[in-house]
Design a protein around this motif. Structure first.
Motif, PDB file in Angstrom:
ATOM      1  N   PHE A  91       7.638  18.936  -3.429  1.00  0.00           N
ATOM      2  CA  PHE A  91       7.148  18.271  -2.010  1.00  0.00           C
ATOM      3  C   PHE A  91       6.466  17.003  -2.449  1.00  0.00           C
ATOM      4  CE2 PHE A  91       6.918  22.701  -0.508  1.00  0.00           C
ATOM      5  CZ  PHE A  91       7.880  22.278   0.814  1.00  0.00           C
ATOM      6  N   ALA A  92       5.822  16.979  -3.490  1.00  0.00           N
ATOM      7  CA  ALA A  92       5.060  15.546  -3.771  1.00  0.00           C
ATOM      8  C   ALA A  92       6.151  14.638  -4.060  1.00  0.00           C
ATOM      9  CB  ALA A  92       4.267  15.749  -5.057  1.00  0.00           C
ATOM     10  N   PHE A  93       7.397  14.857  -4.770  1.00  0.00           N
ATOM     11  CA  PHE A  93       8.363  14.203  -5.152  1.00  0.00           C
ATOM     12  C   PHE A  93       9.113  13.532  -3.896  1.00  0.00           C
ATOM     13  CE2 PHE A  93      12.770  13.274  -6.617  1.00  0.00           C
ATOM     14  CZ  PHE A  93      12.614  12.061  -7.252  1.00  0.00           C
ATOM     15  N   ALA A  94       9.195  14.629  -2.737  1.00  0.00           N
ATOM     16  CA  ALA A  94       9.900  14.313  -1.608  1.00  0.00           C
ATOM     17  C   ALA A  94       8.984  13.242  -0.831  1.00  0.00           C
ATOM     18  CB  ALA A  94      10.024  15.626  -0.788  1.00  0.00           C
ATOM     19  N   GLY A  95       7.765  13.474  -0.873  1.00  0.00           N
ATOM     20  CA  GLY A  95       6.622  12.745  -0.228  1.00  0.00           C
ATOM     21  C   GLY A  95       6.860  11.260  -0.733  1.00  0.00           C
ATOM     22  N   LEU A 122       0.986  -1.183   0.062  1.00  0.00           N
ATOM     23  CA  LEU A 122       0.042  -0.118  -0.059  1.00  0.00           C
ATOM     24  C   LEU A 122       0.995   1.109  -0.086  1.00  0.00           C
ATOM     25  CD1 LEU A 122      -2.861   1.274   0.214  1.00  0.00           C
ATOM     26  CD2 LEU A 122      -2.647   1.053   2.808  1.00  0.00           C
ATOM     27  N   ILE A 123       1.774   1.437   0.883  1.00  0.00           N
ATOM     28  CA  ILE A 123       2.637   2.475   0.981  1.00  0.00           C
ATOM     29  C   ILE A 123       3.515   2.477  -0.557  1.00  0.00           C
ATOM     30  CG2 ILE A 123       4.630   3.525   2.127  1.00  0.00           C
ATOM     31  CD1 ILE A 123       3.563   2.162   4.706  1.00  0.00           C
ATOM     32  N   GLY A 124       3.932   1.516  -1.006  1.00  0.00           N
ATOM     33  CA  GLY A 124       4.666   1.469  -2.424  1.00  0.00           C
ATOM     34  C   GLY A 124       3.859   2.083  -3.354  1.00  0.00           C
ATOM     35  N   ILE A 125       2.523   1.640  -3.272  1.00  0.00           N
ATOM     36  CA  ILE A 125       1.527   2.330  -4.134  1.00  0.00           C
ATOM     37  C   ILE A 125       1.271   3.839  -3.969  1.00  0.00           C
ATOM     38  CG2 ILE A 125      -0.825   2.058  -5.019  1.00  0.00           C
ATOM     39  CD1 ILE A 125      -0.840  -0.954  -4.621  1.00  0.00           C
ATOM     40  N   ILE A 126       1.159   4.181  -2.901  1.00  0.00           N
ATOM     41  CA  ILE A 126       0.991   5.641  -2.679  1.00  0.00           C
ATOM     42  C   ILE A 126       2.186   6.289  -3.039  1.00  0.00           C
ATOM     43  CG2 ILE A 126       0.665   7.324  -0.778  1.00  0.00           C
ATOM     44  CD1 ILE A 126      -1.009   5.237   0.539  1.00  0.00           C
ATOM     45  N   SER A 127       3.464   5.757  -2.800  1.00  0.00           N
ATOM     46  CA  SER A 127       4.630   6.198  -3.409  1.00  0.00           C
ATOM     47  C   SER A 127       4.578   6.678  -4.888  1.00  0.00           C
ATOM     48  CB  SER A 127       5.903   5.582  -2.950  1.00  0.00           C
ATOM     49  OG  SER A 127       7.220   6.051  -3.472  1.00  0.00           O
ATOM     50  N   LEU A 128       4.143   5.425  -5.523  1.00  0.00           N
ATOM     51  CA  LEU A 128       4.123   5.509  -7.027  1.00  0.00           C
ATOM     52  C   LEU A 128       3.174   6.684  -7.272  1.00  0.00           C
ATOM     53  CD1 LEU A 128       4.854   4.567  -9.778  1.00  0.00           C
ATOM     54  CD2 LEU A 128       3.112   2.842  -9.527  1.00  0.00           C
ATOM     55  N   PHE A 129       1.981   6.833  -6.704  1.00  0.00           N
ATOM     56  CA  PHE A 129       1.037   7.917  -6.880  1.00  0.00           C
ATOM     57  C   PHE A 129       1.692   9.292  -6.686  1.00  0.00           C
ATOM     58  CE2 PHE A 129      -1.936  10.942  -5.106  1.00  0.00           C
ATOM     59  CZ  PHE A 129      -2.874  11.026  -6.558  1.00  0.00           C
ATOM     60  N   PHE A 130       2.306   9.639  -5.699  1.00  0.00           N
ATOM     61  CA  PHE A 130       3.034  10.884  -5.472  1.00  0.00           C
ATOM     62  C   PHE A 130       4.250  11.053  -6.443  1.00  0.00           C
ATOM     63  CE2 PHE A 130       0.894  10.897  -1.327  1.00  0.00           C
ATOM     64  CZ  PHE A 130       0.664  12.153  -0.904  1.00  0.00           C
ATOM     65  N   CYS A 131       4.610  10.073  -6.980  1.00  0.00           N
ATOM     66  CA  CYS A 131       5.792  10.229  -8.037  1.00  0.00           C
ATOM     67  C   CYS A 131       5.198  10.652  -9.320  1.00  0.00           C
ATOM     68  CB  CYS A 131       6.590   8.971  -8.377  1.00  0.00           C
ATOM     69  SG  CYS A 131       7.974   8.999  -9.239  1.00  0.00           S
ATOM     70  N   LEU A 162       9.428   9.837  -2.072  1.00  0.00           N
ATOM     71  CA  LEU A 162      10.891   9.297  -1.722  1.00  0.00           C
ATOM     72  C   LEU A 162      10.659   8.736  -0.253  1.00  0.00           C
ATOM     73  CD1 LEU A 162      13.320  11.682  -3.268  1.00  0.00           C
ATOM     74  CD2 LEU A 162      12.965   9.498  -3.930  1.00  0.00           C
ATOM     75  N   ILE A 163      10.226   9.542   0.542  1.00  0.00           N
ATOM     76  CA  ILE A 163       9.902   9.151   1.972  1.00  0.00           C
ATOM     77  C   ILE A 163       9.068   7.929   2.129  1.00  0.00           C
ATOM     78  CG2 ILE A 163       8.486   9.847   4.178  1.00  0.00           C
ATOM     79  CD1 ILE A 163       9.632  12.903   3.413  1.00  0.00           C
ATOM     80  N   LEU A 164       8.023   7.966   1.298  1.00  0.00           N
ATOM     81  CA  LEU A 164       6.936   6.649   1.415  1.00  0.00           C
ATOM     82  C   LEU A 164       7.774   5.436   0.708  1.00  0.00           C
ATOM     83  CD1 LEU A 164       3.594   8.347   0.252  1.00  0.00           C
ATOM     84  CD2 LEU A 164       4.376   7.230   2.433  1.00  0.00           C
ATOM     85  N   LEU A 165       8.432   5.558  -0.249  1.00  0.00           N
ATOM     86  CA  LEU A 165       9.325   4.592  -0.389  1.00  0.00           C
ATOM     87  C   LEU A 165      10.267   3.827   0.333  1.00  0.00           C
ATOM     88  CD1 LEU A 165      10.369   2.818  -2.986  1.00  0.00           C
ATOM     89  CD2 LEU A 165      11.828   4.300  -3.953  1.00  0.00           C
ATOM     90  N   MET A 166      11.176   4.995   1.100  1.00  0.00           N
ATOM     91  CA  MET A 166      11.837   4.634   2.080  1.00  0.00           C
ATOM     92  C   MET A 166      11.187   3.712   3.238  1.00  0.00           C
ATOM     93  SD  MET A 166      14.709   7.527   2.621  1.00  0.00           S
ATOM     94  CE  MET A 166      13.543   8.753   3.048  1.00  0.00           C
ATOM     95  N   ILE A 167       9.897   4.192   3.708  1.00  0.00           N
ATOM     96  CA  ILE A 167       9.217   3.328   4.743  1.00  0.00           C
ATOM     97  C   ILE A 167       8.857   2.118   3.849  1.00  0.00           C
ATOM     98  CG2 ILE A 167       7.025   3.674   5.627  1.00  0.00           C
ATOM     99  CD1 ILE A 167       7.103   6.541   5.824  1.00  0.00           C
ATOM    100  N   SER A 168       8.547   1.959   2.757  1.00  0.00           N
ATOM    101  CA  SER A 168       8.178   0.618   2.257  1.00  0.00           C
ATOM    102  C   SER A 168       9.254  -0.158   2.227  1.00  0.00           C
ATOM    103  CB  SER A 168       7.561   0.852   0.812  1.00  0.00           C
ATOM    104  OG  SER A 168       7.396  -0.285   0.189  1.00  0.00           O
ATOM    105  N   LEU A 169      10.447   0.337   1.925  1.00  0.00           N
ATOM    106  CA  LEU A 169      11.708  -0.432   1.957  1.00  0.00           C
ATOM    107  C   LEU A 169      11.920  -0.915   3.393  1.00  0.00           C
ATOM    108  CD1 LEU A 169      13.944   1.618  -0.575  1.00  0.00           C
ATOM    109  CD2 LEU A 169      12.723  -0.756  -0.988  1.00  0.00           C
TER     110      LEU A 169
END
Length: 138
Positions: A95-99, A69-78, A101-108
């Motif tokens: 800001f959206a791109f930074a979000g 779910l977090i990976g999908i949201i990360s893709l959405f923000f990207c 990246l942060i979500l991608l780090m959480i997913s990882l």
């Protein structure tokens, strides 16, 4: 740093491959759950090990669901950041791109936690084995 359409596009393929890997882990876990269910119905003597494994699998399924779910949201923000760049809203895009990246780090991070838990599951199985002999837990 200047944010252009190519910057978020670099992450686009990474996130897609990551989600594919997450889905693969989920499918492997689903197969394992089905296998343990069949074992539980056939082997009453291993019930303690199986219960530990089932508890472990419940936790892993929950973590995999969250990391997907977090990976999908990360893709959405990207993608959203790319849309904002297209609209020339560069500050919002950053800001959206930074979000993203942060979500991608959480997913990882969740992926690393899930791997740690899966190793614990293997150790549960191996805890009853010595050499070529596996003893049953009572």
């Amino acid at each position: 740093m200047q944010l252009t359409l190519t910057t978020p596009a670099l992450i686009f393929s990474t996130i897609s491959l990551l989600l594919l890997a997450y889905t693969s882990r989920f499918l492997a876990l689903a197969t394992l759950i089905r296998s343990l269910h069949n074992q539980a119905s056939q082997e009453i003597n291993r019930i303690n090990i199986l219960m530990l494994q089932i508890d472990n699998l419940r936790l892993r399924v929950k973590i995999i669901k969250n990391m997907q779910l977090i990976g999908i949201i990360s893709l959405f923000f990207c993608v959203f950041s790319m849309f904002l760049i297209f609209l020339q809203q560069i500050i919002l895009a950053e800001f959206a791109f930074a979000g993203s990246l942060i979500l991608l780090m959480i997913s990882l991070s969740l992926s690393a936690i899930e791997i740690h838990i899966s190793v614990k599951a293997l150790n549960i199985e191996l805890s009853q084995c010595v050499g070529n002999q596996c003893k049953l837990v009572k």
